[in-house]
Design a protein around this motif. Structure first.
Motif, PDB file in Angstrom:
ATOM      1  N   PHE A   1       0.828  -1.206   0.000  1.00 48.87           N
ATOM      2  CA  PHE A   1       0.000   0.000   0.000  1.00 48.87           C
ATOM      3  C   PHE A   1       0.863   1.256   0.000  1.00 48.87           C
ATOM      4  N   ALA A   2       1.980   1.201   0.725  1.00 50.61           N
ATOM      5  CA  ALA A   2       2.874   2.350   0.831  1.00 50.61           C
ATOM      6  C   ALA A   2       3.875   2.429  -0.311  1.00 50.61           C
ATOM      7  N   GLY A   3       3.802   1.496  -1.258  1.00 49.68           N
ATOM      8  CA  GLY A   3       4.757   1.485  -2.357  1.00 49.68           C
ATOM      9  C   GLY A   3       6.137   1.016  -1.952  1.00 49.68           C
ATOM     10  N   ARG A   4       6.211   0.195  -0.875  1.00 46.85           N
ATOM     11  CA  ARG A   4       7.496  -0.284  -0.352  1.00 46.85           C
ATOM     12  C   ARG A   4       7.520  -1.808  -0.314  1.00 46.85           C
ATOM     13  N   ALA A   5       6.939  -2.448  -1.306  1.00 48.44           N
ATOM     14  CA  ALA A   5       6.780  -3.903  -1.290  1.00 48.44           C
ATOM     15  C   ALA A   5       8.107  -4.644  -1.258  1.00 48.44           C
ATOM     16  N   ASP A   6       9.173  -4.049  -1.745  1.00 52.54           N
ATOM     17  CA  ASP A   6      10.453  -4.749  -1.844  1.00 52.54           C
ATOM     18  C   ASP A   6      11.335  -4.576  -0.605  1.00 52.54           C
ATOM     19  N   GLU A   7      10.853  -3.851   0.390  1.00 57.08           N
ATOM     20  CA  GLU A   7      11.684  -3.579   1.560  1.00 57.08           C
ATOM     21  C   GLU A   7      11.597  -4.713   2.584  1.00 57.08           C
TER      22      GLU A   7
ATOM     23  N   LEU B   1       7.533   3.901   9.597  1.00 54.34           N
ATOM     24  CA  LEU B   1       8.261   3.952   8.332  1.00 54.34           C
ATOM     25  C   LEU B   1       9.032   5.255   8.262  1.00 54.34           C
ATOM     26  N   THR B   2      10.347   5.152   8.087  1.00 53.72           N
ATOM     27  CA  THR B   2      11.207   6.316   7.875  1.00 53.72           C
ATOM     28  C   THR B   2      11.922   6.139   6.544  1.00 53.72           C
ATOM     29  N   THR B   3      12.831   7.028   6.251  1.00 56.70           N
ATOM     30  CA  THR B   3      13.618   6.883   5.023  1.00 56.70           C
ATOM     31  C   THR B   3      14.502   5.642   5.074  1.00 56.70           C
ATOM     32  N   ASP B   4      14.684   5.071   6.261  1.00 54.13           N
ATOM     33  CA  ASP B   4      15.475   3.840   6.407  1.00 54.13           C
ATOM     34  C   ASP B   4      14.629   2.581   6.289  1.00 54.13           C
ATOM     35  N   GLY B   5      13.307   2.735   6.150  1.00 58.79           N
ATOM     36  CA  GLY B   5      12.436   1.580   6.021  1.00 58.79           C
ATOM     37  C   GLY B   5      11.522   1.407   7.221  1.00 58.79           C
ATOM     38  N   PHE B   6      10.913   0.219   7.321  1.00 52.61           N
ATOM     39  CA  PHE B   6       9.991  -0.097   8.412  1.00 52.61           C
ATOM     40  C   PHE B   6      10.774  -0.604   9.623  1.00 52.61           C
ATOM     41  N   GLU B   7      10.403  -0.121  10.803  1.00 59.18           N
ATOM     42  CA  GLU B   7      11.046  -0.610  12.016  1.00 59.18           C
ATOM     43  C   GLU B   7      10.151  -0.347  13.224  1.00 59.18           C
ATOM     44  N   PRO B   8      10.266  -1.189  14.252  1.00 57.32           N
ATOM     45  CA  PRO B   8       9.492  -0.964  15.468  1.00 57.32           C
ATOM     46  C   PRO B   8      10.023   0.254  16.222  1.00 57.32           C
ATOM     47  N   MET B   9       9.096   1.043  16.760  1.00 64.49           N
ATOM     48  CA  MET B   9       9.442   2.175  17.612  1.00 64.49           C
ATOM     49  C   MET B   9       8.469   2.236  18.772  1.00 64.49           C
TER      50      MET B   9
ATOM     51  N   ALA C   1       8.508  10.467  10.564  1.00 64.26           N
ATOM     52  CA  ALA C   1       8.155   9.115  10.166  1.00 64.26           C
ATOM     53  C   ALA C   1       6.673   9.086   9.865  1.00 64.26           C
ATOM     54  N   VAL C   2       6.178   7.946   9.393  1.00 62.06           N
ATOM     55  CA  VAL C   2       4.738   7.716   9.306  1.00 62.06           C
ATOM     56  C   VAL C   2       4.436   6.387   9.980  1.00 62.06           C
TER      57      VAL C   2
ATOM     58  N   PRO D   1      -0.756   8.163   0.273  1.00 62.53           N
ATOM     59  CA  PRO D   1       0.524   7.494  -0.024  1.00 62.53           C
ATOM     60  C   PRO D   1       1.498   8.384  -0.789  1.00 62.53           C
ATOM     61  N   GLU D   2       0.981   9.187  -1.712  1.00 57.37           N
ATOM     62  CA  GLU D   2       1.874  10.045  -2.501  1.00 57.37           C
ATOM     63  C   GLU D   2       2.458  11.194  -1.671  1.00 57.37           C
ATOM     64  N   ASP D   3       1.891  11.466  -0.479  1.00 53.96           N
ATOM     65  CA  ASP D   3       2.418  12.515   0.387  1.00 53.96           C
ATOM     66  C   ASP D   3       3.584  12.046   1.256  1.00 53.96           C
ATOM     67  N   VAL D   4       3.738  10.737   1.389  1.00 49.83           N
ATOM     68  CA  VAL D   4       4.749  10.205   2.316  1.00 49.83           C
ATOM     69  C   VAL D   4       6.154  10.693   1.993  1.00 49.83           C
ATOM     70  N   PRO D   5       6.595  10.674   0.719  1.00 51.93           N
ATOM     71  CA  PRO D   5       7.942  11.194   0.448  1.00 51.93           C
ATOM     72  C   PRO D   5       8.110  12.659   0.852  1.00 51.93           C
ATOM     73  N   LEU D   6       7.057  13.463   0.718  1.00 48.03           N
ATOM     74  CA  LEU D   6       7.146  14.867   1.128  1.00 48.03           C
ATOM     75  C   LEU D   6       7.309  14.983   2.639  1.00 48.03           C
ATOM     76  N   TRP D   7       6.522  14.170   3.378  1.00 48.74           N
ATOM     77  CA  TRP D   7       6.619  14.224   4.834  1.00 48.74           C
ATOM     78  C   TRP D   7       7.988  13.749   5.316  1.00 48.74           C
ATOM     79  N   LEU D   8       8.527  12.740   4.673  1.00 47.67           N
ATOM     80  CA  LEU D   8       9.820  12.202   5.093  1.00 47.67           C
ATOM     81  C   LEU D   8      11.005  12.979   4.520  1.00 47.67           C
ATOM     82  N   GLY D   9      10.738  13.877   3.602  1.00 44.70           N
ATOM     83  CA  GLY D   9      11.812  14.592   2.926  1.00 44.70           C
ATOM     84  C   GLY D   9      12.364  15.763   3.723  1.00 44.70           C
ATOM     85  N   ASN D  10      13.218  16.548   3.076  1.00 42.68           N
ATOM     86  CA  ASN D  10      13.931  17.644   3.740  1.00 42.68           C
ATOM     87  C   ASN D  10      13.254  19.000   3.606  1.00 42.68           C
ATOM     88  N   ASP D  11      12.174  19.071   2.811  1.00 36.85           N
ATOM     89  CA  ASP D  11      11.496  20.346   2.582  1.00 36.85           C
ATOM     90  C   ASP D  11      10.494  20.590   3.710  1.00 36.85           C
TER      91      ASP D  11
END
Length: 203
Positions: free
Chosen positions: A17-23, A43-51, A92-93, A164-174
């Motif tokens: 769903f998040a477009g990260r099927a290969d991670e 989910l961060t720029t480093d991938g999925f992880e427990p927090m 993160a999201v 889903p298309e907003d996730v890169p913006l939220w995780l990005g540097n802008d």
């Protein structure tokens, strides 16, 4: 604002769903009662992880220079990028099937289940707590905003939800692009029902 989450959709489907099927994905069992203080999958720029859900604000101070004492579960969108207490946090999201809120007086509260037609993507901030013994604990808190009409009768705040298309913006540097995403979810896209079938003592 989210009081508790639920996620029964397999994490592999969430990744698609998040477009990260290969991670690579951490282990995650279905959960109907995810509480603050427990781990969520972020989910961060480093991938999925427990927090850990809840930022322990050790060393963080408010605008007056006083220590922040309470664990930060949710952070207000209006001040999250401006308050001294949030200096240096990451983004993160957290993707879940939905969340719970409560209305009513103590001992007579009604639990409500809130969800959409697809998984919900919550905007979040992250931090790392240096736990006793030197262990680094990654932490996450949800970002909240004014409620939309769907939620307003139940709570005066709601989590910032992303497409889903907003996730890169939220995780990005802008930062300005991220700020622009912190608005209520469009009306009519959430379903709300009583959550009488949940065992609140279980995960």
């Amino acid at each position: 604002m989210p009081g508790r989450f639920f996620l029964t959709t397999p994490l592999a489907d969430i990744a698609k769903f998040a477009g990260r099927a290969d991670e690579a994905l951490p282990e995650a069992k279905p959960r109907r009662n995810i509480q603050p203080g427990q781990d969520v999958i972020a989910l961060t720029t480093d991938g999925f992880e427990p927090m850990r859900w809840g930022i322990i604000p050790v060393g963080r101070v408010n605008a007056r220079g006083r220590p922040v004492m309470e664990t930060i579960i949710n952070a207000r969108s209006e001040t999250v990028f401006d308050k001294a207490a949030f200096d240096g946090v990451g983004r993160a999201v957290v993707i879940v099937d939905g969340w719970y809120e409560w209305t009513g007086e103590k001992r007579r509260k009604t639990a409500w289940r809130i969800h959409g037609n697809a998984p919900l993507i919550f905007a979040a901030i992250t931090d790392v707590w240096k736990a006793p013994g030197g262990r680094d604990v990654k932490q996450v808190a949800m970002v909240t905003c004014e409620p939309n009409k769907d939620v307003a009768d139940i709570h005066h705040r709601m989590g910032v939800l992303l497409r889903p298309e907003d996730v890169p913006l939220w995780l990005g540097n802008d930062l300005d692009a991220a700020r622009a995403l912190m608005v209520p979810w469009p009306d009519g896209m959430l379903s709300i029902e009583k959550a009488d079938d949940v065992d609140w003592t279980a995960d």
